[in-house]
Design an enzyme around this catalytic site. Sequence first.
Site, short mmCIF file in Angstrom:
data_model
loop_
_atom_site.label_atom_id
_atom_site.label_comp_id
_atom_site.label_asym_id
_atom_site.label_seq_id
_atom_site.Cartn_x
_atom_site.Cartn_y
_atom_site.Cartn_z
N MET A 12 0.85 -1.20 0.00
CA MET A 12 0.00 0.00 0.00
C MET A 12 0.88 1.25 0.00
SD MET A 12 -3.47 -0.93 1.97
CE MET A 12 -2.97 -0.61 3.62
N HIS B 48 9.35 -3.44 3.35
CA HIS B 48 8.97 -3.69 1.94
C HIS B 48 10.21 -4.04 1.12
CE1 HIS B 48 5.66 -0.80 3.19
NE2 HIS B 48 4.98 -1.85 2.77
N LYS C 140 4.98 -10.08 9.74
CA LYS C 140 4.43 -9.18 10.75
C LYS C 140 2.89 -9.21 10.70
CE LYS C 140 4.03 -4.67 10.69
NZ LYS C 140 2.70 -4.45 11.27
N SER D 196 6.53 -0.51 10.25
CA SER D 196 5.17 -0.44 9.73
C SER D 196 4.99 0.97 9.16
CB SER D 196 4.18 -0.65 10.88
OG SER D 196 2.92 -0.13 10.53
N SER D 197 4.22 1.07 8.09
CA SER D 197 3.97 2.41 7.52
C SER D 197 3.26 3.29 8.54
CB SER D 197 3.10 2.30 6.26
OG SER D 197 3.74 1.44 5.34
O1 PAF Z 1 -0.21 -5.60 3.66
C1 PAF Z 1 -0.60 -4.73 2.84
O2 PAF Z 1 0.09 -3.77 2.52
C2 PAF Z 1 -2.00 -4.88 2.24
O3 PAF Z 1 -2.88 -5.44 3.14
C3 PAF Z 1 -2.00 -5.65 0.90
C4 PAF Z 1 -1.55 -7.08 1.09
C5 PAF Z 1 -1.10 -4.95 -0.10
C6 PAF Z 1 -3.43 -5.68 0.34
O4 PAF Z 1 -3.93 -4.41 0.14
#
Ligand code: PAF
Length: 273
Positions: free
Chosen positions: A27, A34, A146, A182-183
């Site tokens: 997201m 990420h 996580k 976490s964002s």
């Molecule tokens: O973990 C995330 O960032 C979201 O839940 C995902 C898996 C991209 C689905 O929108």
Amino acid sequence: MKIFSDALELKTYLKAITKSIGFVPTMGALHDGHLSLIKAAKKECEFVVVSIFVNPTQFLEGEDLQKYPSNNEADKRVCTYAGVDVLFLPKAEDIYESDEITLIAPPIRGYVLEGATRPGHFNGVLTVVNKLFNIVNPDYAYFGKKDAQQLHLIALMVKQLFMSVKIVPIDTVREIDGLALSSRNIYLSKEEHKEALKISRSLYEASNMLRSGELEVQKIKEVMKKILEPLEIGYIEILNYEFEVIDEIEIGNTIILVEVIVGKTRLLDNIWL
Ligand code: PAF
């Protein structure tokens, strides 16, 4: 790096790719967590696709959809430097129509823990991940440990719907002080960040207790609760890898999960034993 916003254009483009495709759905507001997913995809696959889509259907009424952190320009730079081949950056109208088919999370495992405090959240997650898998058709897809319940339910969807993508779980990345990345960490004030360190401390203490032979779930939960106080605890749960409640810990088949609300921010963390 090629950037797409149109789902069918991307699907057509990727159909011609004969290399193995690794997919990292996100997201946005990309951080080192990420990056570790992207690195794992780069290592294992010949072609890497990242999506950035703040999926509206997984946010409940009153949640942070409108203020969810977003920085597409920085994210594009991160993806370029990380060697991503394709970035999928759709808008809500590229993904959803007005009268939609929706996947429903399983009635037990989809409605405990985060599914209990955020009922319907996992319907949105599964629906969008299913759509993204259909667009990208990846060989491998990478998800962080996580978000253990999300990871579990996506793996379950893949199994139960006979999908052919392989789900790859990736270890949680932490700040030097132990806070899981976490964002949403950017919502924390300095003081709240300090308070949030009780989460990883409670998990480390649980694994210390295990190392000294304590296998009883209730005792471990009590010690964790004491460490976390006075924070608002969403849940402390000890489950096996099938997400079933257990009384005794079995090394190699146990996850300890915590959800804590720090200020207004809901934070998740866990350890896999
Ligand atoms: O973990 C995330 O960032 C979201 O839940 C995902 C898996 C991209 C689905 O929108």
